[in-house]
Scaffold this active site. Structure first.
Site, short mmCIF file in Angstrom:
data_model
loop_
_atom_site.label_atom_id
_atom_site.label_comp_id
_atom_site.label_asym_id
_atom_site.label_seq_id
_atom_site.Cartn_x
_atom_site.Cartn_y
_atom_site.Cartn_z
N ASP A 9 0.86 -1.17 0.00
CA ASP A 9 0.00 0.00 0.00
C ASP A 9 0.91 1.23 0.00
O ASP A 9 2.10 1.13 0.31
CB ASP A 9 -0.89 -0.03 1.25
CG ASP A 9 -1.67 1.25 1.45
OD1 ASP A 9 -2.38 1.67 0.52
OD2 ASP A 9 -1.54 1.84 2.54
N ASP A 11 -0.18 5.20 0.87
CA ASP A 11 -0.44 6.16 1.94
C ASP A 11 -0.62 5.46 3.28
O ASP A 11 -1.47 4.59 3.44
CB ASP A 11 -1.71 6.97 1.62
CG ASP A 11 -1.57 7.77 0.34
OD1 ASP A 11 -0.55 8.44 0.18
OD2 ASP A 11 -2.49 7.72 -0.51
N ASP A 167 -1.82 -0.97 5.89
CA ASP A 167 -2.11 -0.39 7.21
C ASP A 167 -3.59 -0.32 7.52
O ASP A 167 -3.97 0.04 8.64
CB ASP A 167 -1.53 1.03 7.30
CG ASP A 167 -2.26 2.00 6.37
OD1 ASP A 167 -2.47 1.66 5.19
OD2 ASP A 167 -2.63 3.10 6.82
#
Length: 223
Positions: A9, A11, A167
């Site tokens: 991922d 951001d 996240d």
């Protein structure tokens, strides 16, 4: 188990972009004479793509504006701030180590693809990234598993050799939908997600710790 492809991922995993995303949202809200928000509030809306982000912001501000009318201005502001994201400590060295080991690296994000490559380049990561899928690359995006299976197929990697690192809940759902193992970072934009109870192969506090995850037998990043 040995992983031949690691999909990250962006951001909240590779880069801390909360402040620049918030700036773009607030500039857009100001254009429409709407109240602005602090970074923490806007960060709570991150993770489902630009359109959903600005939809949340306008809904919270009590606006019924057509999001199709809002998006062009938002994307202009986003382009102005898109290179402001800062790589988390250890990220570049970790990508470099994976690259040196022969492990393929990809980025899968719901950020529009046109913003991804310049940011990776500005932060010294692009040379170590083999492929990119953004939120507008395919008809499907996270939490669908399609972007992950697409990247795996392009890399020639069996799904049992693919590891997702993220996240947020959309990363978890995408990995589970694709049937691939996943690692969660303890920093980032997890909102209320219990990252320790979602079935991750590991939860890491620093990106360098990824190199100690079973299947990625690298003792330390390459200097």
């Amino acid at each position: 188990m040995a992983f031949s492809l690691v999909i990250f991922d962006l951001d909240g995993t590779l880069v801390d972009s909360a402040a620049d995303i918030a700036e773009a949202v607030n500039r857009t809200l100001s254009d429409w004479k709407l109240p602005t928000y602090d970074v923490a509030t806007i960060t709570g809306w991150v993770g489902e793509g630009s359109r959903q982000l600005i939809t949340y912001a306008f809904e919270d501000a009590g606006s019924d504006a057509d999001i199709d009318d809002v998006m062009p201005g938002f994307l202009e502001h986003y382009a102005e701030t898109a290179l402001d994201g800062i790589a988390y400590e250890g990220v570049v060295d970790t990508l470099k180590a994976l690259h040196a080991r022969g492990v393929k690296v990809a980025v899968c994000t719901n950020k529009n693809e046109e913003f991804v490559r310049p940011l990776l380049d500005a932060r010294g990561m692009l040379a170590y990234v083999d492929d990119i899928v953004g939120g507008n690359t395919l008809p499907q995006r996270k939490p669908s598993g399609v972007p992950l299976t697409y990247l795996a197929e392009k890399a020639g990697a069996p799904l049992d050799e693919v590891l997702m690192v993220g996240d947020s809940e959309s990363d978890v759902l995408s990995a589970k939908d694709a049937g691939v193992a996943f690692v969660m970072v303890s920093y980032g934009y997890r909102k209320s997600l219990d990252i320790y109870g979602v079935g991750a192969l590991a939860v890491i506090d620093r990106m360098e710790d990824l190199l100690n995850v079973p299947g990625l037998k690298i003792e330390s990043p390459v200097a």
